[in-house]
Design a protein around this motif. Sequence first.
Motif, PDB file in Angstrom:
ATOM      1  N   ASP A 128       0.739  -1.595  -0.263  1.00  0.00           N
ATOM      2  CA  ASP A 128      -0.124   0.130   0.183  1.00  0.00           C
ATOM      3  C   ASP A 128       1.058   1.485  -0.215  1.00  0.00           C
ATOM      4  OD1 ASP A 128      -2.269  -1.870  -0.444  1.00  0.00           O
ATOM      5  OD2 ASP A 128      -2.907  -1.154   2.139  1.00  0.00           O
ATOM      6  N   ASP A 129       1.872   1.162   0.575  1.00  0.00           N
ATOM      7  CA  ASP A 129       2.964   2.778   0.672  1.00  0.00           C
ATOM      8  C   ASP A 129       3.675   2.951  -0.741  1.00  0.00           C
ATOM      9  OD1 ASP A 129       4.511   0.115   0.674  1.00  0.00           O
ATOM     10  OD2 ASP A 129       5.986   1.241   1.613  1.00  0.00           O
ATOM     11  N   LEU A 130       3.779   2.426  -1.567  1.00  0.00           N
ATOM     12  CA  LEU A 130       4.241   2.276  -2.936  1.00  0.00           C
ATOM     13  C   LEU A 130       2.935   2.826  -3.496  1.00  0.00           C
ATOM     14  CD1 LEU A 130       6.137  -1.528  -3.077  1.00  0.00           C
ATOM     15  CD2 LEU A 130       7.246   1.468  -2.900  1.00  0.00           C
ATOM     16  N   TRP A 131       1.650   1.966  -3.262  1.00  0.00           N
ATOM     17  CA  TRP A 131       0.873   2.242  -3.924  1.00  0.00           C
ATOM     18  C   TRP A 131       0.516   4.226  -3.790  1.00  0.00           C
ATOM     19  CZ3 TRP A 131      -0.615   0.666  -8.938  1.00  0.00           C
ATOM     20  CH2 TRP A 131      -0.382  -0.617  -9.219  1.00  0.00           C
ATOM     21  N   GLN A 132       0.169   4.136  -2.503  1.00  0.00           N
ATOM     22  CA  GLN A 132       0.468   5.305  -2.209  1.00  0.00           C
ATOM     23  C   GLN A 132       0.615   6.728  -2.966  1.00  0.00           C
ATOM     24  OE1 GLN A 132      -0.379   6.300   2.283  1.00  0.00           O
ATOM     25  NE2 GLN A 132       0.158   8.426   1.786  1.00  0.00           N
ATOM     26  N   GLN A 133       2.502   6.355  -2.324  1.00  0.00           N
ATOM     27  CA  GLN A 133       3.199   7.369  -3.448  1.00  0.00           C
ATOM     28  C   GLN A 133       2.522   7.374  -5.266  1.00  0.00           C
ATOM     29  OE1 GLN A 133       7.516   6.952  -1.943  1.00  0.00           O
ATOM     30  NE2 GLN A 133       6.647   5.005  -0.996  1.00  0.00           N
ATOM     31  N   ILE A 134       2.262   6.352  -6.043  1.00  0.00           N
ATOM     32  CA  ILE A 134       2.081   5.714  -7.049  1.00  0.00           C
ATOM     33  C   ILE A 134       0.926   7.281  -7.612  1.00  0.00           C
ATOM     34  CG2 ILE A 134       1.058   4.488  -9.258  1.00  0.00           C
ATOM     35  CD1 ILE A 134       2.454   2.660  -8.065  1.00  0.00           C
ATOM     36  N   ASN A 135       0.001   6.874  -6.459  1.00  0.00           N
ATOM     37  CA  ASN A 135      -1.395   7.600  -6.843  1.00  0.00           C
ATOM     38  C   ASN A 135      -1.086   9.167  -6.692  1.00  0.00           C
ATOM     39  OD1 ASN A 135      -3.162   5.165  -7.342  1.00  0.00           O
ATOM     40  ND2 ASN A 135      -3.188   4.827  -5.523  1.00  0.00           N
ATOM     41  N   GLU A 136      -0.753   9.219  -5.231  1.00  0.00           N
ATOM     42  CA  GLU A 136       0.314  10.550  -5.776  1.00  0.00           C
ATOM     43  C   GLU A 136       0.834  12.061  -6.471  1.00  0.00           C
ATOM     44  OE1 GLU A 136       2.350  10.758  -1.656  1.00  0.00           O
ATOM     45  OE2 GLU A 136       0.269  10.648  -0.521  1.00  0.00           O
ATOM     46  N   LEU A 137       1.879  10.463  -6.982  1.00  0.00           N
ATOM     47  CA  LEU A 137       2.658  11.048  -8.140  1.00  0.00           C
ATOM     48  C   LEU A 137       1.838  11.471  -9.749  1.00  0.00           C
ATOM     49  CD1 LEU A 137       5.915   9.623  -8.242  1.00  0.00           C
ATOM     50  CD2 LEU A 137       5.388  11.840  -7.501  1.00  0.00           C
ATOM     51  N   LEU A 138       0.638  10.214  -9.723  1.00  0.00           N
ATOM     52  CA  LEU A 138      -0.467  10.761 -10.197  1.00  0.00           C
ATOM     53  C   LEU A 138      -1.174  11.941 -10.658  1.00  0.00           C
ATOM     54  CD1 LEU A 138      -0.079   6.996 -12.143  1.00  0.00           C
ATOM     55  CD2 LEU A 138       0.946   8.599 -13.317  1.00  0.00           C
ATOM     56  N   ASP A 139      -1.581  12.036  -9.203  1.00  0.00           N
ATOM     57  CA  ASP A 139      -2.463  13.051  -8.701  1.00  0.00           C
ATOM     58  C   ASP A 139      -2.236  14.329  -9.194  1.00  0.00           C
ATOM     59  OD1 ASP A 139      -4.587  11.506  -8.012  1.00  0.00           O
ATOM     60  OD2 ASP A 139      -4.365  11.513  -6.511  1.00  0.00           O
ATOM     61  N   VAL A 140      -0.901  14.442  -9.195  1.00  0.00           N
ATOM     62  CA  VAL A 140       0.116  16.009  -8.778  1.00  0.00           C
ATOM     63  C   VAL A 140       0.407  16.174 -10.610  1.00  0.00           C
ATOM     64  CG1 VAL A 140       2.456  17.583  -8.420  1.00  0.00           C
ATOM     65  CG2 VAL A 140       1.374  16.088  -6.552  1.00  0.00           C
ATOM     66  N   SER A 141       0.307  14.832 -10.747  1.00  0.00           N
ATOM     67  CA  SER A 141       1.124  15.255 -12.490  1.00  0.00           C
ATOM     68  C   SER A 141       0.017  15.473 -13.572  1.00  0.00           C
ATOM     69  CB  SER A 141       1.514  14.023 -13.450  1.00  0.00           C
ATOM     70  OG  SER A 141       0.508  12.681 -13.570  1.00  0.00           O
ATOM     71  N   THR A 142      -1.947  15.326 -13.015  1.00  0.00           N
ATOM     72  CA  THR A 142      -2.926  16.294 -13.523  1.00  0.00           C
ATOM     73  C   THR A 142      -3.602  17.287 -13.592  1.00  0.00           C
ATOM     74  OG1 THR A 142      -3.782  15.131 -11.921  1.00  0.00           O
ATOM     75  CG2 THR A 142      -3.362  13.199 -13.851  1.00  0.00           C
ATOM     76  N   LEU A 143      -2.542  17.644 -12.549  1.00  0.00           N
ATOM     77  CA  LEU A 143      -2.384  19.057 -12.128  1.00  0.00           C
ATOM     78  C   LEU A 143      -2.184  19.731 -13.233  1.00  0.00           C
ATOM     79  CD1 LEU A 143      -2.066  19.309  -8.262  1.00  0.00           C
ATOM     80  CD2 LEU A 143      -4.088  18.943  -9.181  1.00  0.00           C
TER      81      LEU A 143
END
Length: 165
Positions: free
Chosen positions: A150-165
């Motif tokens: 889950d920790d790896l996926w949280q970081q993946i999701n955070e990076l992809l969320d930032v990239s969509t801004l």
Amino acid sequence: MIDKARRFAIEKHGRQTYGDKPYSYHLDKVVELLAPYGEVAQTIGYLHDVVEDTDVTLDELAREFNQFIADAVAILTDQTGANRREKKLKTYALMENVTGELQVALVVKAADRLANLQACIKYNRYDKLKMYLEEHEHFKTAAFRPGLSDDLWQQINELLDVSTL
């Protein structure tokens, strides 16, 4: 076994590069992310691209390491296809069915994806970041298992969320 895997992978990847860096840069980043997951995950982390990107076979991996390591790397090796989309669809279809101890391969895949995303951002490779973003839902369906990494996926999701801004 981790040191053996690192030496083996670096030798087999030879002069391949990861952007403008030696391929070992990518492998070391993946394995660094896998440190909390133990020696087996780290060993597979060093070997995750060796069948896909070199002339190493799964049989050779089984002889050099063991059958479990070879089976995990097989899960991480892109299937054949006419293009990236076709290869990934086939590969993700296999990942969707992974269960039991071989799920460690999915942890390695998450670390590999996270390392790639971090590199995209660090080196302004927004074309690749866009590609990963477009593939993300199918990738997540195939590789995510609640409670596994889950920790790896949280970081993946955070990076992809930032990239969509």
